[in-house]
Motif scaffolding. Sequence first.
Motif, mmCIF file in Angstrom:
data_model
loop_
_atom_site.group_PDB
_atom_site.id
_atom_site.type_symbol
_atom_site.label_atom_id
_atom_site.label_comp_id
_atom_site.label_asym_id
_atom_site.label_seq_id
_atom_site.Cartn_x
_atom_site.Cartn_y
_atom_site.Cartn_z
ATOM 1 N N ASP A 216 21.780 33.432 34.313
ATOM 2 C CA ASP A 216 22.460 33.586 35.761
ATOM 3 C C ASP A 216 22.811 32.187 36.256
ATOM 4 N N ILE A 217 23.949 32.423 36.993
ATOM 5 C CA ILE A 217 24.749 31.241 37.431
ATOM 6 C C ILE A 217 25.105 31.473 38.870
ATOM 7 N N GLU A 218 24.738 30.638 39.535
ATOM 8 C CA GLU A 218 24.657 30.462 41.098
ATOM 9 C C GLU A 218 26.055 30.153 41.822
ATOM 10 N N SER A 219 26.761 29.126 41.011
ATOM 11 C CA SER A 219 27.802 28.364 41.735
ATOM 12 C C SER A 219 28.797 27.944 40.453
ATOM 13 N N PHE A 220 29.793 27.267 40.977
ATOM 14 C CA PHE A 220 30.803 26.647 39.958
ATOM 15 C C PHE A 220 30.266 25.457 39.431
ATOM 16 N N SER A 221 29.462 24.640 40.167
ATOM 17 C CA SER A 221 28.656 23.614 39.317
ATOM 18 C C SER A 221 27.976 23.928 38.381
ATOM 19 N N ASP A 222 27.103 25.153 38.480
ATOM 20 C CA ASP A 222 26.277 25.796 37.482
ATOM 21 C C ASP A 222 27.015 26.256 36.346
ATOM 22 N N TRP A 223 27.897 26.937 36.759
ATOM 23 C CA TRP A 223 28.981 27.304 35.547
ATOM 24 C C TRP A 223 29.502 26.091 34.853
ATOM 25 N N PHE A 224 29.784 24.918 35.243
ATOM 26 C CA PHE A 224 30.622 23.694 34.607
ATOM 27 C C PHE A 224 29.584 23.390 33.630
ATOM 28 N N SER A 225 28.168 23.016 34.308
ATOM 29 C CA SER A 225 27.182 22.724 33.286
ATOM 30 C C SER A 225 26.935 23.459 32.090
ATOM 31 N N TRP A 226 26.834 24.849 32.413
ATOM 32 C CA TRP A 226 26.471 25.901 31.210
ATOM 33 C C TRP A 226 27.942 25.656 30.364
ATOM 34 N N PHE A 227 29.083 25.724 30.843
ATOM 35 C CA PHE A 227 30.029 25.724 30.108
ATOM 36 C C PHE A 227 30.480 24.496 29.255
ATOM 37 N N SER A 228 29.943 23.339 29.674
ATOM 38 C CA SER A 228 30.128 22.042 28.956
ATOM 39 C C SER A 228 29.249 22.142 27.780
ATOM 40 N N LEU A 229 28.079 23.045 27.661
ATOM 41 C CA LEU A 229 27.297 23.008 26.506
ATOM 42 C C LEU A 229 27.663 24.076 25.264
ATOM 43 N N ILE A 230 28.794 24.623 25.693
ATOM 44 C CA ILE A 230 29.272 25.734 24.465
ATOM 45 C C ILE A 230 30.095 24.702 23.388
ATOM 46 N N ARG A 231 29.379 25.278 22.309
ATOM 47 C CA ARG A 231 30.313 24.619 21.173
ATOM 48 C C ARG A 231 31.124 25.467 20.296
ATOM 49 N N LEU A 232 32.464 25.180 20.896
ATOM 50 C CA LEU A 232 33.697 25.681 20.229
ATOM 51 C C LEU A 232 34.609 24.634 20.057
ATOM 52 N N THR A 233 35.737 24.918 19.224
ATOM 53 C CA THR A 233 36.836 23.933 19.202
ATOM 54 C C THR A 233 37.371 23.805 20.564
ATOM 55 N N ALA A 234 38.168 22.626 20.561
ATOM 56 C CA ALA A 234 38.793 22.288 22.078
ATOM 57 C C ALA A 234 39.611 23.387 22.491
ATOM 58 N N LYS A 235 40.633 23.975 21.740
ATOM 59 C CA LYS A 235 41.601 25.002 22.073
ATOM 60 C C LYS A 235 40.884 26.276 22.329
#
Length: 634
Positions: free
Chosen positions: A546-565
């Motif tokens: 559960d994400i409350e804001s854009f800042s939470d989303w950025f923190s969650w998204f930065s931990l995702i392990r995928l290729t840059a593209k």
Amino acid sequence: MFFKVDFAKAYDSVRWDYLLDVLEAFGFGQTWCNWIRGTFSSARASVLVNGSPSNEFSFHCGLKQGDPLSPFLFILIMESLHLSFSRAVDEGVFKGVQLNGSLSISHLFYADDAMFIGEWSDANLKGIINILKCFFLASGLKINIHKSQLLGVGIPRNVVTQAAASLGCGVMLNQFRYLGVMVGKCMSRHQAWDDVVLKLRSRLSNWKVKTLSIGGRLTLLKSVLGASPLYNMSIFKVPKGVLKNMETIRSNFFNGFDSLKRKITWAAWDKILASKQNGGLGVSSFHALNRALLLKWVWRFVSQDGSLWFRVIHALYGSAIDSHPVSFSSNWCSIVRELHLLSGKGFDFLSFCKKRIGDGNGTRFWLDKWFGDKPLMEIFPRLFALELDKEILVADKMKATLDLSFRRHVRNGSEHQQLEDLYAHMEVVSLSQSKDRWVCDLSGDGVFQVSVVRNFLDNLFLPSHSEPTRWIKYIPIKINVFAWRARRDYLPTRANLNRRGIILESSMCPLCHSEEEDINHVLFRCDLAKIIFRRICRWWDLDWHDIESFSDWFSWFSLIRLTAKSKSMLEGVFCVAWWSIWGLRNRIIFNETPPRRSVIFDDIVSFSFTWCSSRCNRVFSWDSWLKNPHLISL
């Protein structure tokens, strides 16, 4: 005396035999000359009579206007006139204007426009006419004397009128208000800038604002429309009031303003002008463009490009730009004045202009800035005071011991210390076979670029956001702009409307009616948003929290392990999801028939596939996108 010459049907009158002789004289090969002769002999034309073409006929002279090659060939014809006139000046047939005794100007050419400048005398007028008659007999270019004009500076009006009448030409009135405008109709500066503003407004009005997306309007502002006032801005400093009007026109166009309706401006225009690195949309300001274009003339003077323009300015004001006057009413003094103003505001352009040493034969050892950020005369003032040859070159200084050209031996104390420091500095200097050249430190390659200076000025004067603008190449510009507005909270949510004093029946979210609608609620905390994002995570095989804001989303998204593209494409999917949620919200509020919520996720998948697949270098199938998007090889 200024004599502006108009050639009658210039392109159509060129004799082919003369052009071929000119080509051979300039060293063009026989094969090339045969090709040019072939383009002439193969030319055919016909005349439309009541809409029907007549029989074709051959040409016997002239260059085809519209042919990309014709302007280059015509310039070679005019170059022959330049050489002939220069020879006439050398032989004393015509006397030009002397600038401080070091430079003479006798004529200026631009395409088929010719201007002859010289001392006022009957002999000079007769010399011009005789040279042009000879040129006509050789080349076929004849003067249209009735359209030619004569101007006398410091000459009684009746004398100028009498001379013009004897030649059969006109008299120029109120011409050449600005040095550097060679030909054409001159006008007052205020009228010129009014025309620029009107042109910009008319060009924007030709586009139907309501038929263009915000991405289309942004593209137009950054490309076509941003270059429309380029000519005027590259010569004159634009007044503040004119800059404000021009930016207002662009701002209204970007925001889709209608003159009959009032709309709320959610984002300040200067924040949109700022670069993407500083959190804007990278439109760039006219202020920075104008100053960067003016500084190009400063760079040309500092780097000593050897052009006629440089030699004129050098003859009028001298070699040291710091000593050039700023109080005179001239274009160059206005540019120098702006150079000093920018320096006072934190942008010392001259500090970025430096000499790069090659063989050392073009750089003054003490006076030029070639080692460090200052001239050596400022770093070692005691040694400079001892120097006999203040203008000594680097090559000459490095040939012998550094103190050989001093008027006396160096004494102990500060002089001796400075000499030791100078020797230490010179140990790292090595000369080469290449020539010395000027470099501009603002760009990595040392070449002056208007775009680099423009961006530097924008970064200096426009506001900066703590976070750079995130821009995804896999989705349309309009989606990127929407995501930028959402992250900056520049959307008309009900919470924002309440803060602006807009009276609403309810401030609750129209999607769930459970909380006040702000940007974080409608895009993250709302039940519909949560359902959509959970489905996106299952689709991409991700763990959702559960994400409350854009800042939470950025923190969650930065931990995702995928290729840059792949990660960039995933962010594009989320942007499409936010855009779709906001679009659904608007349709629920403004449409009489509520839309179906069940299809919104299918629309997100379909739209994102269409946009991402069309913008990706690798081709991937719909099945791959639908089943395993995280495994697609990009």
